[in-house]
Each structure stands twice: as C-alpha cells, then as structure tokens.
Motif scaffolding. Structure first.
Motif, PDB file in Angstrom:
ATOM      1  N   ASP A 160      69.708  83.584  29.839  1.00 16.53           N
ATOM      2  CA  ASP A 160      70.222  84.214  28.628  1.00 16.53           C
ATOM      3  C   ASP A 160      70.544  83.133  27.600  1.00 16.53           C
ATOM      4  OD1 ASP A 160      71.049  86.258  26.978  1.00 16.53           O
ATOM      5  OD2 ASP A 160      73.008  86.478  27.906  1.00 16.53           O
ATOM      6  N   THR A 161      69.522  82.351  27.235  1.00 16.69           N
ATOM      7  CA  THR A 161      69.679  81.194  26.363  1.00 16.69           C
ATOM      8  C   THR A 161      68.565  81.203  25.317  1.00 16.69           C
ATOM      9  OG1 THR A 161      70.595  79.913  28.201  1.00 16.69           O
ATOM     10  CG2 THR A 161      69.871  78.672  26.282  1.00 16.69           C
ATOM     11  N   TYR A 162      68.947  81.057  24.050  1.00 16.73           N
ATOM     12  CA  TYR A 162      67.972  81.211  22.979  1.00 16.73           C
ATOM     13  C   TYR A 162      67.965  79.981  22.073  1.00 16.73           C
ATOM     14  CZ  TYR A 162      68.843  85.761  24.917  1.00 16.73           C
ATOM     15  OH  TYR A 162      69.005  86.785  25.813  1.00 16.73           O
ATOM     16  N   GLY A 163      67.137  80.019  21.054  1.00 18.89           N
ATOM     17  CA  GLY A 163      67.045  78.891  20.137  1.00 18.89           C
ATOM     18  C   GLY A 163      66.033  77.860  20.601  1.00 18.89           C
ATOM     19  N   THR A 164      66.102  76.686  20.021  1.00 18.25           N
ATOM     20  CA  THR A 164      65.092  75.652  20.260  1.00 18.25           C
ATOM     21  C   THR A 164      65.085  75.141  21.692  1.00 18.25           C
ATOM     22  OG1 THR A 164      66.663  73.994  19.455  1.00 18.25           O
ATOM     23  CG2 THR A 164      65.086  74.869  17.867  1.00 18.25           C
ATOM     24  N   ASN A 165      66.203  75.245  22.403  1.00 15.53           N
ATOM     25  CA  ASN A 165      66.278  74.732  23.771  1.00 15.53           C
ATOM     26  C   ASN A 165      66.405  75.843  24.809  1.00 15.53           C
ATOM     27  OD1 ASN A 165      66.307  71.775  23.301  1.00 15.53           O
ATOM     28  ND2 ASN A 165      68.169  72.258  22.168  1.00 15.53           N
ATOM     29  N   GLY A 166      66.065  77.068  24.400  1.00 15.02           N
ATOM     30  CA  GLY A 166      66.183  78.196  25.308  1.00 15.02           C
ATOM     31  C   GLY A 166      64.855  78.627  25.894  1.00 15.02           C
ATOM     32  N   ILE A 167      64.600  79.940  25.863  1.00 19.32           N
ATOM     33  CA  ILE A 167      63.412  80.528  26.457  1.00 19.32           C
ATOM     34  C   ILE A 167      62.118  79.960  25.865  1.00 19.32           C
ATOM     35  CG2 ILE A 167      62.145  82.713  26.626  1.00 19.32           C
ATOM     36  CD1 ILE A 167      64.320  82.432  28.660  1.00 19.32           C
ATOM     37  N   LEU A 168      62.212  79.356  24.696  1.00 24.18           N
ATOM     38  CA  LEU A 168      61.041  78.715  24.087  1.00 24.18           C
ATOM     39  C   LEU A 168      60.369  77.757  25.059  1.00 24.18           C
ATOM     40  CD1 LEU A 168      59.215  77.964  21.686  1.00 24.18           C
ATOM     41  CD2 LEU A 168      61.002  76.343  20.961  1.00 24.18           C
ATOM     42  N   SER A 169      61.141  77.032  25.852  1.00 26.44           N
ATOM     43  CA  SER A 169      60.568  76.071  26.800  1.00 26.44           C
ATOM     44  C   SER A 169      59.736  76.775  27.871  1.00 26.44           C
ATOM     45  CB  SER A 169      61.682  75.254  27.461  1.00 26.44           C
ATOM     46  OG  SER A 169      62.337  74.433  26.522  1.00 26.44           O
ATOM     47  N   VAL A 170      60.163  77.976  28.258  1.00 26.48           N
ATOM     48  CA  VAL A 170      59.403  78.756  29.239  1.00 26.48           C
ATOM     49  C   VAL A 170      58.059  79.175  28.648  1.00 26.48           C
ATOM     50  CG1 VAL A 170      59.361  80.920  30.542  1.00 26.48           C
ATOM     51  CG2 VAL A 170      61.473  79.566  30.423  1.00 26.48           C
ATOM     52  N   VAL A 171      58.088  79.651  27.399  1.00 21.87           N
ATOM     53  CA  VAL A 171      56.852  80.049  26.723  1.00 21.87           C
ATOM     54  C   VAL A 171      55.906  78.863  26.601  1.00 21.87           C
ATOM     55  CG1 VAL A 171      55.881  80.992  24.593  1.00 21.87           C
ATOM     56  CG2 VAL A 171      58.049  81.883  25.468  1.00 21.87           C
ATOM     57  N   ALA A 172      56.453  77.696  26.263  1.00 25.65           N
ATOM     58  CA  ALA A 172      55.626  76.493  26.136  1.00 25.65           C
ATOM     59  C   ALA A 172      54.967  76.145  27.463  1.00 25.65           C
ATOM     60  CB  ALA A 172      56.480  75.323  25.640  1.00 25.65           C
ATOM     61  N   GLY A 173      55.724  76.264  28.552  1.00 29.10           N
ATOM     62  CA  GLY A 173      55.156  75.964  29.866  1.00 29.10           C
ATOM     63  C   GLY A 173      54.007  76.885  30.216  1.00 29.10           C
ATOM     64  N   ILE A 174      54.166  78.180  29.941  1.00 29.09           N
ATOM     65  CA  ILE A 174      53.092  79.135  30.206  1.00 29.09           C
ATOM     66  C   ILE A 174      51.859  78.817  29.357  1.00 29.09           C
ATOM     67  CG2 ILE A 174      52.414  81.542  29.847  1.00 29.09           C
ATOM     68  CD1 ILE A 174      53.961  81.240  32.367  1.00 29.09           C
ATOM     69  N   TYR A 175      52.098  78.402  28.128  1.00 32.58           N
ATOM     70  CA  TYR A 175      50.970  78.073  27.241  1.00 32.58           C
ATOM     71  C   TYR A 175      50.174  76.875  27.766  1.00 32.58           C
ATOM     72  CZ  TYR A 175      48.448  76.171  23.236  1.00 32.58           C
ATOM     73  OH  TYR A 175      47.475  75.656  22.424  1.00 32.58           O
ATOM     74  N   PHE A 176      50.849  75.775  28.046  1.00 28.84           N
ATOM     75  CA  PHE A 176      50.131  74.578  28.496  1.00 28.84           C
ATOM     76  C   PHE A 176      49.467  74.807  29.853  1.00 28.84           C
ATOM     77  CE2 PHE A 176      53.346  72.594  25.595  1.00 28.84           C
ATOM     78  CZ  PHE A 176      52.432  72.193  24.640  1.00 28.84           C
ATOM     79  N   TRP A 177      50.095  75.589  30.692  1.00 26.08           N
ATOM     80  CA  TRP A 177      49.492  75.965  31.976  1.00 26.08           C
ATOM     81  C   TRP A 177      48.236  76.799  31.728  1.00 26.08           C
ATOM     82  CZ3 TRP A 177      52.797  79.086  36.076  1.00 26.08           C
ATOM     83  CH2 TRP A 177      52.062  79.230  37.269  1.00 26.08           C
ATOM     84  N   GLY A 178      48.315  77.759  30.811  1.00 23.78           N
ATOM     85  CA  GLY A 178      47.165  78.603  30.508  1.00 23.78           C
ATOM     86  C   GLY A 178      45.994  77.812  29.952  1.00 23.78           C
ATOM     87  N   VAL A 179      46.276  76.849  29.090  1.00 22.39           N
ATOM     88  CA  VAL A 179      45.211  75.993  28.552  1.00 22.39           C
ATOM     89  C   VAL A 179      44.512  75.249  29.686  1.00 22.39           C
ATOM     90  CG1 VAL A 179      44.713  73.986  27.116  1.00 22.39           C
ATOM     91  CG2 VAL A 179      46.298  75.747  26.294  1.00 22.39           C
ATOM     92  N   ALA A 180      45.291  74.774  30.655  1.00 25.16           N
ATOM     93  CA  ALA A 180      44.728  74.012  31.768  1.00 25.16           C
ATOM     94  C   ALA A 180      43.826  74.869  32.657  1.00 25.16           C
ATOM     95  CB  ALA A 180      45.847  73.391  32.599  1.00 25.16           C
ATOM     96  N   VAL A 181      44.214  76.126  32.899  1.00 26.69           N
ATOM     97  CA  VAL A 181      43.437  76.947  33.835  1.00 26.69           C
ATOM     98  C   VAL A 181      42.221  77.594  33.184  1.00 26.69           C
ATOM     99  CG1 VAL A 181      45.444  77.418  35.281  1.00 26.69           C
ATOM    100  CG2 VAL A 181      44.789  79.073  33.511  1.00 26.69           C
ATOM    101  N   LEU A 182      42.033  77.420  31.891  1.00 26.63           N
ATOM    102  CA  LEU A 182      40.818  77.932  31.264  1.00 26.63           C
ATOM    103  C   LEU A 182      39.579  77.343  31.917  1.00 26.63           C
ATOM    104  CD1 LEU A 182      41.645  78.017  27.434  1.00 26.63           C
ATOM    105  CD2 LEU A 182      41.212  79.963  28.943  1.00 26.63           C
ATOM    106  N   SER A 183      39.704  76.139  32.418  1.00 22.72           N
ATOM    107  CA  SER A 183      38.589  75.490  33.116  1.00 22.72           C
ATOM    108  C   SER A 183      38.864  75.381  34.606  1.00 22.72           C
ATOM    109  CB  SER A 183      38.341  74.094  32.530  1.00 22.72           C
ATOM    110  OG  SER A 183      39.506  73.290  32.613  1.00 22.72           O
ATOM    111  N   GLY A 184      39.830  76.176  35.098  1.00 27.25           N
ATOM    112  CA  GLY A 184      40.199  76.109  36.504  1.00 27.25           C
ATOM    113  C   GLY A 184      39.481  77.139  37.350  1.00 27.25           C
TER     114      GLY A 184
END
Length: 212
Positions: A160-184
């Motif tokens: 339950d944490t928002y702003g620049t240091n909140g859930i944004l980091s989770v979204v970023a992790g999913i994004y970079f992971w998704g970019v990696a598995v495009l060729s996985g």
C-alpha cells in the motif's frame, strides 16, 4: 482461443475465468497492439507521465497494457500522493535498482536490461513474495491465489505504497522482464504471464480499498 489472436486483458473478471496454471497463447511476432488504451491524465504529476512513457517504449501487448491501466487508475485513486514511503530496496531485482538510479527514464537514454532471465525470476520471487500480506494463500501449484473476491478487511501492508518509490517499481520490473522474454522460451513467457496476472490482481485489490 484461435491461435494468432491476442489474449484478453487480465482484469479481475477475466482472471476469475482463467484456469489457474494456464496462460493464454502469446503471439510473439508481431507483438499484438495493446487493447487497453494507455492514457495518463493531464493532471497527473510529471513523474507519472515520464515513467509511463519510458515503460512503454517496447510494446508488450494487452496483458502488460492492463497492468499500466490498473497502475494509472491506482495512482489517481491515491491522488498521486508521494509521502516519501517506499517499497523495500533490499532484495529488489538489479534491473529495477539500475532504472531507479538512472532517474526512472529521466537521466539515461539507454534502458537497463535483464541480463539473465533465471536470475531475475529468482530475485523477483524473493522480493515479491516478501511483500505479500500474511492473509494471501497459495494454490496447489504453489502460485499466489488470485481467484477469491477482495475483502474489505484485508490490509495490504507494504504494498500500500504509492508515488515514485511505490508500486511503480513493481510495474518497472514486469516491463523489463517482459522485454527480456520476448526472445525467450514458451516456458519463460508463461512464467511472465503468470506474474502479470498476479500483479494485476494486486493492483485492482489496492484500488478497491479506495472504494470502501
């Protein structure tokens, strides 16, 4: 579902209809366009506009678009507050930390990349699992359950944490992971899809707390 058509976005309704442990067929080439419009409200703070722009440079399809849409709604429900609280940095996947240090897309023109999918998954599992509230349960496959309806008495803890240091980091992790598995491999894509479903369920659950 016919092969070659993009899967539906994993909203709470769709997730309840999907058999646990199965992921919709994912089309690799070309990547299907998002079926959920990604619109950041004009009144949103600059950091949200900048971060969303940076985390959409690669089109990851409608499942990832659902995460972004849920995230934007959630930050709006929280009135874009940033009280300085943050998700734990300890155990956080390296690629997310590198992105944060790079100004979340403001300082570096080059995006960090997942160097090893297996290493990232191990880091993600440790970080994500440690943040889950005590009431969350796993199914018989060991995955976090996403099928029960949300309950008003549930407390989400550190999530339950928002702003620049909140859930944004989770979204970023999913994004970079998704970019990696495009060729996985198909197994790697399925693992990512499972994580996407889990994160969407959490985001929609967090949003539901503002509707009490």
């Amino acid at each position: 579902m016919p092969r070659g058509q993009p899967p539906p976005p994993p909203s709470a309704t769709v997730l309840q209809a999907l058999p646990l442990g199965e992921a919709p067929t994912r089309q690799r080439t070309p990547t299907p366009p998002p079926s959920v419009p990604i619109i950041v409200p004009a009144k949103a703070p600059d950091w949200l506009h900048t971060s969303v722009a940076d985390l959409t440079k690669v089109d990851l399809g409608c499942h990832y678009a659902s995460i972004l849409a849920a995230f934007i709604r959630l930050e709006g429900a929280a009135r874009y507050e940033d009280d300085g609280s943050r998700l734990p940095a300890s155990g956080r996947p390296k690629v997310i930390s590198n992105w944060v240090r790079g100004g979340r897309g403001t300082k570096s023109k080059t995006q960090p990349a997942v160097e090893s999918i297996s290493t990232f998954v191990a880091e993600w599992d440790g970080w994500w699992d440690a943040m889950q509230p005590e009431w969350r349960e796993r199914n018989h496959q060991g995955r976090w359950r996403v099928d029960p309806p949300y309950r008003k008495e549930w407390e989400w803890g550190i999530l339950d944490t928002y702003g620049t240091n909140g859930i944004l980091s989770v979204v970023a992790g999913i994004y970079f992971w998704g970019v990696a598995v495009l060729s996985g491999s198909e197994d790697e894509i399925t693992r990512w899809d499972n994580a996407v479903q889990d994160v969407v369920w959490v985001l929609e659950g967090l949003e539901s707390t503002f509707k009490k």
